[in-house]
Scaffold this motif. Structure first.
Motif, PDB file in Angstrom:
ATOM      1  N   SER A 261       0.844  -1.196   0.000  1.00  0.00           N
ATOM      2  CA  SER A 261       0.000   0.000   0.000  1.00  0.00           C
ATOM      3  C   SER A 261       0.878   1.244   0.000  1.00  0.00           C
ATOM      4  CB  SER A 261      -0.906   0.005   1.236  1.00  0.00           C
ATOM      5  OG  SER A 261      -1.759   1.141   1.228  1.00  0.00           O
ATOM      6  N   GLY A 262       0.656   2.104  -0.999  1.00  0.00           N
ATOM      7  CA  GLY A 262       1.559   3.223  -1.211  1.00  0.00           C
ATOM      8  C   GLY A 262       2.818   2.731  -1.881  1.00  0.00           C
ATOM      9  N   ALA A 263       2.653   1.924  -2.920  1.00  0.00           N
ATOM     10  CA  ALA A 263       3.734   1.121  -3.501  1.00  0.00           C
ATOM     11  C   ALA A 263       4.711   1.911  -4.346  1.00  0.00           C
ATOM     12  CB  ALA A 263       3.129  -0.004  -4.344  1.00  0.00           C
ATOM     13  N   GLY A 264       4.418   3.186  -4.638  1.00  0.00           N
ATOM     14  CA  GLY A 264       5.318   3.945  -5.494  1.00  0.00           C
ATOM     15  C   GLY A 264       5.432   3.295  -6.856  1.00  0.00           C
ATOM     16  N   VAL A 265       6.654   3.148  -7.363  1.00  0.00           N
ATOM     17  CA  VAL A 265       6.845   2.552  -8.688  1.00  0.00           C
ATOM     18  C   VAL A 265       7.086   1.052  -8.609  1.00  0.00           C
ATOM     19  CG1 VAL A 265       7.612   4.697  -9.720  1.00  0.00           C
ATOM     20  CG2 VAL A 265       9.301   3.171  -8.722  1.00  0.00           C
ATOM     21  N   GLY A 266       6.890   0.456  -7.418  1.00  0.00           N
ATOM     22  CA  GLY A 266       6.781  -0.991  -7.335  1.00  0.00           C
ATOM     23  C   GLY A 266       8.050  -1.772  -7.097  1.00  0.00           C
ATOM     24  N   GLY A 267       9.153  -1.121  -6.749  1.00  0.00           N
ATOM     25  CA  GLY A 267      10.402  -1.831  -6.567  1.00  0.00           C
ATOM     26  C   GLY A 267      10.392  -2.873  -5.458  1.00  0.00           C
ATOM     27  N   PRO A 268       9.997  -2.517  -4.224  1.00  0.00           N
ATOM     28  CA  PRO A 268      10.000  -3.510  -3.146  1.00  0.00           C
ATOM     29  C   PRO A 268       9.094  -4.708  -3.428  1.00  0.00           C
ATOM     30  CG  PRO A 268       9.963  -1.305  -2.227  1.00  0.00           C
ATOM     31  CD  PRO A 268       9.754  -1.151  -3.711  1.00  0.00           C
ATOM     32  N   ALA A 269       7.931  -4.478  -4.011  1.00  0.00           N
ATOM     33  CA  ALA A 269       7.052  -5.595  -4.349  1.00  0.00           C
ATOM     34  C   ALA A 269       7.705  -6.504  -5.380  1.00  0.00           C
ATOM     35  CB  ALA A 269       5.712  -5.060  -4.878  1.00  0.00           C
ATOM     36  N   GLU A 270       8.368  -5.927  -6.360  1.00  0.00           N
ATOM     37  CA  GLU A 270       9.058  -6.727  -7.367  1.00  0.00           C
ATOM     38  C   GLU A 270      10.221  -7.496  -6.736  1.00  0.00           C
ATOM     39  OE1 GLU A 270       9.963  -8.280 -11.185  1.00  0.00           O
ATOM     40  OE2 GLU A 270       8.173  -7.365 -10.301  1.00  0.00           O
ATOM     41  N   TYR A 271      10.875  -6.898  -5.761  1.00  0.00           N
ATOM     42  CA  TYR A 271      12.004  -7.553  -5.104  1.00  0.00           C
ATOM     43  C   TYR A 271      11.569  -8.856  -4.438  1.00  0.00           C
ATOM     44  CZ  TYR A 271      16.032  -8.219  -2.047  1.00  0.00           C
ATOM     45  OH  TYR A 271      17.123  -8.742  -1.401  1.00  0.00           O
ATOM     46  N   VAL A 272      10.450  -8.834  -3.697  1.00  0.00           N
ATOM     47  CA  VAL A 272      10.007 -10.066  -3.035  1.00  0.00           C
ATOM     48  C   VAL A 272       9.343 -11.016  -4.019  1.00  0.00           C
ATOM     49  CG1 VAL A 272       9.835  -9.085  -0.727  1.00  0.00           C
ATOM     50  CG2 VAL A 272       7.855  -8.975  -2.244  1.00  0.00           C
ATOM     51  N   ALA A 273       8.808 -10.501  -5.109  1.00  0.00           N
ATOM     52  CA  ALA A 273       8.271 -11.389  -6.138  1.00  0.00           C
ATOM     53  C   ALA A 273       9.395 -12.196  -6.779  1.00  0.00           C
ATOM     54  CB  ALA A 273       7.521 -10.585  -7.198  1.00  0.00           C
ATOM     55  N   ARG A 274      10.496 -11.544  -7.077  1.00  0.00           N
ATOM     56  CA  ARG A 274      11.633 -12.233  -7.692  1.00  0.00           C
ATOM     57  C   ARG A 274      12.360 -13.129  -6.692  1.00  0.00           C
ATOM     58  NH1 ARG A 274      14.756  -7.650 -11.393  1.00  0.00           N
ATOM     59  NH2 ARG A 274      12.911  -6.897 -12.533  1.00  0.00           N
ATOM     60  N   GLY A 275      12.597 -12.605  -5.501  1.00  0.00           N
ATOM     61  CA  GLY A 275      13.426 -13.331  -4.545  1.00  0.00           C
ATOM     62  C   GLY A 275      12.703 -14.428  -3.793  1.00  0.00           C
ATOM     63  N   LEU A 276      11.401 -14.239  -3.532  1.00  0.00           N
ATOM     64  CA  LEU A 276      10.653 -15.182  -2.708  1.00  0.00           C
ATOM     65  C   LEU A 276       9.478 -15.812  -3.429  1.00  0.00           C
ATOM     66  CD1 LEU A 276      10.592 -13.111   0.610  1.00  0.00           C
ATOM     67  CD2 LEU A 276      12.067 -15.061   0.070  1.00  0.00           C
ATOM     68  N   ASP A 277       9.243 -15.413  -4.662  1.00  0.00           N
ATOM     69  CA  ASP A 277       8.094 -15.890  -5.440  1.00  0.00           C
ATOM     70  C   ASP A 277       6.768 -15.537  -4.757  1.00  0.00           C
ATOM     71  OD1 ASP A 277       7.019 -17.024  -7.726  1.00  0.00           O
ATOM     72  OD2 ASP A 277       6.915 -19.041  -6.860  1.00  0.00           O
ATOM     73  N   ALA A 278       6.765 -14.385  -4.057  1.00  0.00           N
ATOM     74  CA  ALA A 278       5.529 -13.881  -3.474  1.00  0.00           C
ATOM     75  C   ALA A 278       4.614 -13.354  -4.584  1.00  0.00           C
ATOM     76  CB  ALA A 278       5.834 -12.774  -2.473  1.00  0.00           C
ATOM     77  N   ALA A 279       3.353 -13.110  -4.229  1.00  0.00           N
ATOM     78  CA  ALA A 279       2.347 -12.652  -5.190  1.00  0.00           C
ATOM     79  C   ALA A 279       1.832 -11.281  -4.769  1.00  0.00           C
ATOM     80  CB  ALA A 279       1.200 -13.654  -5.276  1.00  0.00           C
ATOM     81  N   PRO A 280       2.561 -10.206  -5.102  1.00  0.00           N
ATOM     82  CA  PRO A 280       2.158  -8.879  -4.633  1.00  0.00           C
ATOM     83  C   PRO A 280       1.086  -8.233  -5.507  1.00  0.00           C
ATOM     84  CG  PRO A 280       4.206  -8.710  -5.853  1.00  0.00           C
ATOM     85  CD  PRO A 280       3.851 -10.167  -5.812  1.00  0.00           C
ATOM     86  N   VAL A 281       0.292  -7.394  -4.843  1.00  0.00           N
ATOM     87  CA  VAL A 281      -0.636  -6.481  -5.507  1.00  0.00           C
ATOM     88  C   VAL A 281      -0.297  -5.093  -4.993  1.00  0.00           C
ATOM     89  CG1 VAL A 281      -3.050  -5.771  -5.742  1.00  0.00           C
ATOM     90  CG2 VAL A 281      -2.456  -8.208  -5.759  1.00  0.00           C
ATOM     91  N   LEU A 282      -0.282  -4.110  -5.890  1.00  0.00           N
ATOM     92  CA  LEU A 282       0.141  -2.761  -5.541  1.00  0.00           C
ATOM     93  C   LEU A 282      -1.055  -1.826  -5.501  1.00  0.00           C
ATOM     94  CD1 LEU A 282       2.585  -4.295  -6.881  1.00  0.00           C
ATOM     95  CD2 LEU A 282       3.449  -2.062  -7.532  1.00  0.00           C
ATOM     96  N   ALA A 283      -1.101  -0.975  -4.485  1.00  0.00           N
ATOM     97  CA  ALA A 283      -2.068   0.115  -4.406  1.00  0.00           C
ATOM     98  C   ALA A 283      -1.281   1.407  -4.210  1.00  0.00           C
ATOM     99  CB  ALA A 283      -3.043  -0.089  -3.252  1.00  0.00           C
TER     100      ALA A 283
END
Length: 258
Positions: free
Chosen positions: A62-84
């Motif tokens: 939430s408040g994801a900006g341009v999405g870097g941290p969400a992409e980091y855990v998606a790549r590193g941990l195979d998490a499934a992020p959604v950005l707001a």
């Protein structure tokens, strides 16, 4: 926000300029540039670990900006992020850079049903809000019962700051604790941002190169100048120890009566 608001300049206009600069330089610049201001890889690793993020975890940023941290855990941990993210320019940048699900939304009025996500995090956002409790309660609402809520919060270490960046409302630690308690959030683990490893040199160099391209193309623009002045002020406050970044992994319990 107005068109002369430094917050809009940084998180809307400059956010989109970041995506266009990355398109010019190459995809390898995307993640370092998009994580700028949201903590180092070590900080994101610490927070994801404290929250128990793993493969398949449905994470709201939430408040994801341009999405870097969400992409980091998606790549590193195979998490499934959604950005707001409330800024349309940042949302366009996040879609362009990483292609993850993203919605233009106010963090205090999220367009998701109750208990949609396994967990949620918010990085450097709470300190920009006057009404922190409405935002925190909304984060809790969209996370499954017992799911963790993670934060990076910049706290005020003095009663009055010598320079007050426009659009920022840094809480004291006592004020932050009061807001967490009122919303029923218990801190499970925490660490200061300065107690985890800093950003690697190659990431810093990549992010700096993106900023150079933005300045070359837009340095004459008043929006860039305002955003840069805002960034310089906050960096100086952090460097002087007057504003302190704290990483927190929390869990919701029973809120105090309003």
């Amino acid at each position: 926000m107005t068109e002369t608001d430094p917050m809009a300049d940084e998180f809307d206009t400059v956010a989109w300029w970041t995506a266009t600069a990355v398109a010019e330089l190459g995809a390898e610049y995307a993640l370092p540039a998009a994580c700028r201001g949201s903590g180092s890889p070590a900080a994101l690793d610490w927070l994801a670990g404290a929250m128990g993020v793993r493969a398949g975890t449905r994470l709201l940023d939430s408040g994801a900006g341009v999405g870097g941290p969400a992409e980091y855990v998606a790549r590193g941990l195979d998490a499934a992020p959604v950005l707001a993210e409330p800024m349309e320019g940042a949302c366009r940048a996040a879609r362009t850079l990483f292609g993850k699900p993203v919605v233009v939304a106010d963090g205090a009025a999220l367009p998701f049903p109750d208990a949609t996500f396994d967990c949620a995090w918010s990085l450097g956002v709470l300190c920009t809000l006057e009404d922190k409790r409405s935002y925190l309660r909304e984060l809790i609402r969209v996370v499954r019962p017992g799911g963790p809520v993670g934060m990076l919060v910049y706290t005020r270490a003095v009663d009055v700051l010598p320079d007050q960046p426009e659009g920022n409302h840094f809480p004291s630690r006592a004020e932050l604790d009061a807001d967490l308690g009122a919303c029923g959030l218990t801190v499970l683990d925490e660490t200061r941002l300065t107690d985890v490893a800093g950003t690697p040199d190659d990431w810093q160099d990549a992010a700096a190169r993106v900023e150079e391209v933005i300045e070359q193309q837009h340095g004459h623009d008043e929006r860039w100048k305002r955003a840069q002045a805002q960034q310089d002020t906050i960096t100086a406050l952090i460097g002087d120890g007057l504003v302190v970044g704290v990483l927190m992994a929390c869990r919701a319990g029973s809120p105090r009566p309003r």
